[in-house]
Scaffold this motif. Structure first.
Motif, PDB file in Angstrom:
ATOM      1  N   PHE A   1      -1.861   9.017   9.527  1.00  0.00           N
ATOM      2  CA  PHE A   1      -1.685   8.376   8.234  1.00  0.00           C
ATOM      3  C   PHE A   1      -0.192   8.344   7.948  1.00  0.00           C
ATOM      4  O   PHE A   1       0.476   9.383   7.942  1.00  0.00           O
ATOM      5  CB  PHE A   1      -2.389   9.163   7.128  1.00  0.00           C
ATOM      6  N   PHE A   2       0.338   7.153   7.699  1.00  0.00           N
ATOM      7  CA  PHE A   2       1.758   6.971   7.421  1.00  0.00           C
ATOM      8  C   PHE A   2       1.963   6.759   5.928  1.00  0.00           C
ATOM      9  O   PHE A   2       1.302   5.919   5.306  1.00  0.00           O
ATOM     10  CB  PHE A   2       2.304   5.785   8.213  1.00  0.00           C
ATOM     11  N   ASN A   3       2.864   7.527   5.353  1.00  0.00           N
ATOM     12  CA  ASN A   3       3.236   7.437   3.941  1.00  0.00           C
ATOM     13  C   ASN A   3       4.308   6.351   3.807  1.00  0.00           C
ATOM     14  O   ASN A   3       5.439   6.510   4.287  1.00  0.00           O
ATOM     15  CB  ASN A   3       3.766   8.792   3.466  1.00  0.00           C
ATOM     16  N   CYS A   4       3.973   5.256   3.135  1.00  0.00           N
ATOM     17  CA  CYS A   4       4.849   4.089   3.107  1.00  0.00           C
ATOM     18  C   CYS A   4       6.118   4.281   2.281  1.00  0.00           C
ATOM     19  O   CYS A   4       6.962   3.382   2.216  1.00  0.00           O
ATOM     20  CB  CYS A   4       4.080   2.865   2.616  1.00  0.00           C
TER      21      CYS A   4
ATOM     22  N   THR B   1       0.821  -1.200   0.000  1.00  0.00           N
ATOM     23  CA  THR B   1       0.000   0.000   0.000  1.00  0.00           C
ATOM     24  C   THR B   1       0.861   1.259   0.000  1.00  0.00           C
ATOM     25  O   THR B   1       2.037   1.218   0.351  1.00  0.00           O
ATOM     26  CB  THR B   1      -0.950   0.004   1.222  1.00  0.00           C
ATOM     27  N   ARG B   2       0.261   2.365  -0.375  1.00  0.00           N
ATOM     28  CA  ARG B   2       0.941   3.655  -0.358  1.00  0.00           C
ATOM     29  C   ARG B   2       0.773   4.343   0.996  1.00  0.00           C
ATOM     30  O   ARG B   2       1.694   4.967   1.512  1.00  0.00           O
ATOM     31  CB  ARG B   2       0.394   4.532  -1.482  1.00  0.00           C
TER      32      ARG B   2
ATOM     33  N   GLU C   1       0.563  14.423  -0.625  1.00  0.00           N
ATOM     34  CA  GLU C   1       1.252  13.186  -0.989  1.00  0.00           C
ATOM     35  C   GLU C   1       2.714  13.166  -0.580  1.00  0.00           C
ATOM     36  O   GLU C   1       3.321  12.091  -0.498  1.00  0.00           O
ATOM     37  CB  GLU C   1       1.116  12.936  -2.483  1.00  0.00           C
ATOM     38  N   ASN C   2       3.316  14.322  -0.295  1.00  0.00           N
ATOM     39  CA  ASN C   2       4.718  14.337   0.119  1.00  0.00           C
ATOM     40  C   ASN C   2       4.897  14.433   1.637  1.00  0.00           C
ATOM     41  O   ASN C   2       6.023  14.483   2.114  1.00  0.00           O
ATOM     42  CB  ASN C   2       5.447  15.498  -0.563  1.00  0.00           C
ATOM     43  N   TYR C   3       3.798  14.481   2.364  1.00  0.00           N
ATOM     44  CA  TYR C   3       3.903  14.457   3.824  1.00  0.00           C
ATOM     45  C   TYR C   3       4.354  13.061   4.254  1.00  0.00           C
ATOM     46  O   TYR C   3       3.777  12.067   3.814  1.00  0.00           O
ATOM     47  CB  TYR C   3       2.566  14.758   4.479  1.00  0.00           C
TER      48      TYR C   3
END
Length: 260
Positions: A138-141, A66-67, A94-96
């Protein structure tokens, strides 16, 4: 549990990794159709007070699938104020590396008994009049999680490597501010676009059950203490119907009606 899954599917979450921590109720009756559909991955997790360990297990096994991921409980509902899709909301960030959704706390709404025929999100509307300083992330993978400890639960730290040097980053809030623990810039702004509705007690009879057991994080559960309950309940001086914008659609979905 079905309400929680169907509600978040309405918002565009497409997969759920659910950790069963020694449940003894009839959870498979609800989950089996979702497992067969490929919507739910069910992991049996027998570790006592194993919540952080479950997060790390997911990270080690499923991160590449997942993203974005959020580690939330089934008494927590992501509530968008303007967007209809969590994907649209995340696309603008999207860059956080990691985004904190602040909690909005909902108590009993003066109910002694929970109505099991009605939605949780419909029954409980009396809330705090402000967002809480904690929440979930929310964690950005595309990034790395820097620590597996109590910070993983509410204050996920990420790691960014620049010129061979690791920088540890705290989460950001939706306004683009990095957050120091306990100090949150923008917390009380009136134009928040997301909150995490935390139905932490539900009716008194439901909360009384919690008082008689430990949970997946605490062995000595502070929820057993009546003062803990009243410290939260007495802050319920407002109402918040924001999530109602989704409820007709959710009710139709719960009845297996295709609602276009």
């Amino acid at each position: 549990m079905r309400e929680w899954i169907e509600y978040h599917r309405l918002l565009g979450i497409d997969h759920f990794y659910m950790y069963n921590n020694n449940s003894n109720d009839d959870y498979l009756t609800v989950l089996q159709p979702y497992i067969e559909e490929g919507v739910v991955t069910l992991i049996n997790w027998e570790m006592e007070q194993g919540q952080i360990g479950a997060y790390q297990d997911w990270y080690n096994k499923y991160r590449s699938e997942t993203r974005w991921v959020t580690f939330i409980d089934i008494d927590e509902f992501i509530c968008l104020r303007n967007d209809r899709s969590i994907g649209d909301w995340l696309k603008r960030r999207e860059n956080y590396p990691c985004i904190l959704m602040y909690w909005k706390m909902f108590g009993t709404s003066a109910k002694e008994f929970h109505d099991y025929e009605r939605l949780v999100t419909e029954q409980y509307v009396v809330s705090w009049n402000r967002l809480g300083p904690l929440g979930k992330t929310f964690f950005n993978c595309r990034y790395d999680i820097a620590a597996w400890d109590e910070t993983s639960h509410h204050f996920t730290l990420t790691k960014l490597k620049v010129f061979g040097i690791d920088f540890i980053l705290p989460p950001m809030n939706e306004y683009g501010f990095f957050i120091r623990k306990g100090i949150s810039r923008g917390l009380n702004k009136k134009n928040n676009t997301i909150q995490l509705n935390h139905y932490w007690s539900k009716a008194w009879n439901e909360y009384a059950k919690k008082m008689n057991r430990s949970d997946v994080f605490y062995k000595d559960n502070p929820k057993r203490r009546i003062n803990y309950f009243f410290n939260f309940e007495n802050n319920n001086i407002a109402t918040d119907y924001t999530i109602y914008r989704f409820l007709i659609q959710l009710k139709h979905k719960m009845k297996d009606i295709d609602f276009q």
